[in-house]
Design a protein around this motif. Sequence first.
Motif, PDB file in Angstrom:
ATOM      1  N   SER A 262      64.501  -4.949  -8.469  1.00 15.13           N
ATOM      2  CA  SER A 262      63.455  -4.015  -8.873  1.00 15.13           C
ATOM      3  C   SER A 262      64.064  -2.851  -9.642  1.00 15.13           C
ATOM      4  O   SER A 262      65.231  -2.511  -9.446  1.00 15.13           O
ATOM      5  CB  SER A 262      62.696  -3.495  -7.648  1.00 15.13           C
ATOM      6  N   TYR A 263      63.236  -2.204 -10.499  1.00 20.81           N
ATOM      7  CA  TYR A 263      63.777  -1.297 -11.510  1.00 20.81           C
ATOM      8  C   TYR A 263      62.937  -0.033 -11.703  1.00 20.81           C
ATOM      9  O   TYR A 263      61.727  -0.009 -11.472  1.00 20.81           O
ATOM     10  CB  TYR A 263      63.868  -2.024 -12.855  1.00 20.81           C
ATOM     11  N   ALA A 264      63.627   0.973 -12.226  1.00 18.72           N
ATOM     12  CA  ALA A 264      62.991   2.202 -12.710  1.00 18.72           C
ATOM     13  C   ALA A 264      63.485   2.471 -14.126  1.00 18.72           C
ATOM     14  O   ALA A 264      64.506   1.923 -14.555  1.00 18.72           O
ATOM     15  CB  ALA A 264      63.334   3.385 -11.806  1.00 18.72           C
ATOM     16  N   GLN A 265      62.754   3.332 -14.836  1.00 16.32           N
ATOM     17  CA  GLN A 265      63.097   3.637 -16.219  1.00 16.32           C
ATOM     18  C   GLN A 265      63.397   5.125 -16.383  1.00 16.32           C
ATOM     19  O   GLN A 265      62.929   5.972 -15.630  1.00 16.32           O
ATOM     20  CB  GLN A 265      61.966   3.208 -17.159  1.00 16.32           C
ATOM     21  N   GLN A 266      64.172   5.406 -17.425  1.00 10.05           N
ATOM     22  CA  GLN A 266      64.666   6.761 -17.663  1.00 10.05           C
ATOM     23  C   GLN A 266      63.539   7.716 -18.072  1.00 10.05           C
ATOM     24  O   GLN A 266      62.621   7.344 -18.814  1.00 10.05           O
ATOM     25  CB  GLN A 266      65.731   6.751 -18.754  1.00 10.05           C
ATOM     26  N   THR A 267      63.669   8.954 -17.596  1.00 12.28           N
ATOM     27  CA  THR A 267      62.714  10.004 -17.957  1.00 12.28           C
ATOM     28  C   THR A 267      63.386  11.216 -18.600  1.00 12.28           C
ATOM     29  O   THR A 267      62.702  12.042 -19.208  1.00 12.28           O
ATOM     30  CB  THR A 267      61.937  10.485 -16.710  1.00 12.28           C
ATOM     31  N   PHE A 268      64.710  11.345 -18.476  1.00 13.56           N
ATOM     32  CA  PHE A 268      65.372  12.565 -18.966  1.00 13.56           C
ATOM     33  C   PHE A 268      65.296  12.711 -20.474  1.00 13.56           C
ATOM     34  O   PHE A 268      65.419  13.823 -21.001  1.00 13.56           O
ATOM     35  CB  PHE A 268      66.836  12.611 -18.505  1.00 13.56           C
ATOM     36  N   TRP A 269      65.078  11.612 -21.194  1.00 11.93           N
ATOM     37  CA  TRP A 269      65.004  11.676 -22.655  1.00 11.93           C
ATOM     38  C   TRP A 269      63.916  12.622 -23.151  1.00 11.93           C
ATOM     39  O   TRP A 269      63.989  13.129 -24.272  1.00 11.93           O
ATOM     40  CB  TRP A 269      64.765  10.277 -23.225  1.00 11.93           C
ATOM     41  N   ILE A 270      62.892  12.848 -22.334  1.00 10.08           N
ATOM     42  CA  ILE A 270      61.782  13.683 -22.791  1.00 10.08           C
ATOM     43  C   ILE A 270      62.237  15.104 -23.108  1.00 10.08           C
ATOM     44  O   ILE A 270      61.645  15.790 -23.950  1.00 10.08           O
ATOM     45  CB  ILE A 270      60.644  13.691 -21.739  1.00 10.08           C
ATOM     46  N   TYR A 271      63.325  15.574 -22.480  1.00 12.41           N
ATOM     47  CA  TYR A 271      63.824  16.921 -22.763  1.00 12.41           C
ATOM     48  C   TYR A 271      64.288  17.065 -24.213  1.00 12.41           C
ATOM     49  O   TYR A 271      64.267  18.174 -24.758  1.00 12.41           O
ATOM     50  CB  TYR A 271      64.977  17.266 -21.827  1.00 12.41           C
ATOM     51  N   SER A 272      64.714  15.973 -24.825  1.00 16.14           N
ATOM     52  CA  SER A 272      65.175  16.038 -26.216  1.00 16.14           C
ATOM     53  C   SER A 272      64.019  16.066 -27.207  1.00 16.14           C
ATOM     54  O   SER A 272      64.247  16.203 -28.413  1.00 16.14           O
ATOM     55  CB  SER A 272      66.071  14.830 -26.522  1.00 16.14           C
ATOM     56  N   CYS A 273      62.805  15.964 -26.701  1.00 16.22           N
ATOM     57  CA  CYS A 273      61.624  15.848 -27.570  1.00 16.22           C
ATOM     58  C   CYS A 273      60.658  17.009 -27.330  1.00 16.22           C
ATOM     59  O   CYS A 273      59.454  16.821 -27.140  1.00 16.22           O
ATOM     60  CB  CYS A 273      60.922  14.510 -27.319  1.00 16.22           C
TER      61      CYS A 273
END
Length: 282
Positions: free
Chosen positions: A253-264
Amino acid sequence: MKSLLLSIPCLLASFSSLHADSMPEFGLPIPKSLDAVENFTADYDFEGILGLSNCSGSLVRFDDSQDTDKAMVLSNGHCTGMIDPGRIVFNQNNSRSFDVLGAKANKLGTVRAEKILYATMTKTDMSLYQLRESYADIRAKFNIDALTLSREAPELGTEIEVISGYWKRGYSCAVAAVAPVLKEGKWSFEDAIRYTSSCDVVGGTSGSPVLAAGTRTVVAVNNTGNTSGRKCEVNNPCEVNEDGSVIYKKGYSYAQQTFWIYSCRNDQGQVDVKVPGCLLPR
């Protein structure tokens, strides 16, 4: 044909007319209830956790958000609708409602979105809604605070908690691996986080925040798992390594990244995928 990931089946609607009561069909096989298993609520703090009609979510803020800012909700992109690869949703009007939970998973009331700030199923599987209320409004009404989005991805071995507002239960595990590419049907996600086996998430947990254990810091968003042991199919994601080798196993089972939103974010701190250096699809 079954659709994607860890959400609850609903009615199909065109994305242009998406709102709270017109959601597309997608989902893993959904247990009718979790009554047959132990109650997993007591050991988790549900303050800031939200329930959606077909998924889970959380009330979130940036680490520099102001109390007067409009509040945000984090969930999965696929919880808004099946977004084609390469496509995003940006600043689209939306009126979806969310159940607000207290610390003991008791329902305190509801809040409603005014728009989707951003949603995608490319590179990551994330949706970010803007609510009508500010963080101060929500604190005054419900006496709860938002969770904080991390600026960094979790490291291997990090102890984590996945907390579902749909099922009102939590899971504890750790980051077992990071897949360079996670492929599921026609969708591909990058740097996907695989859990150790104790986070055996089920349908309805889509969009649950993944917290660094014992904190109120969101490090990822829960979204999918391999249900049948098949390879790279819908509901059966596979990991594609840099050397081209493929890993897949029933129960992963998996999760996806959320930290990228800070660059936007623009100079005013608002989500804007047009800013230089934005790491999310635009």
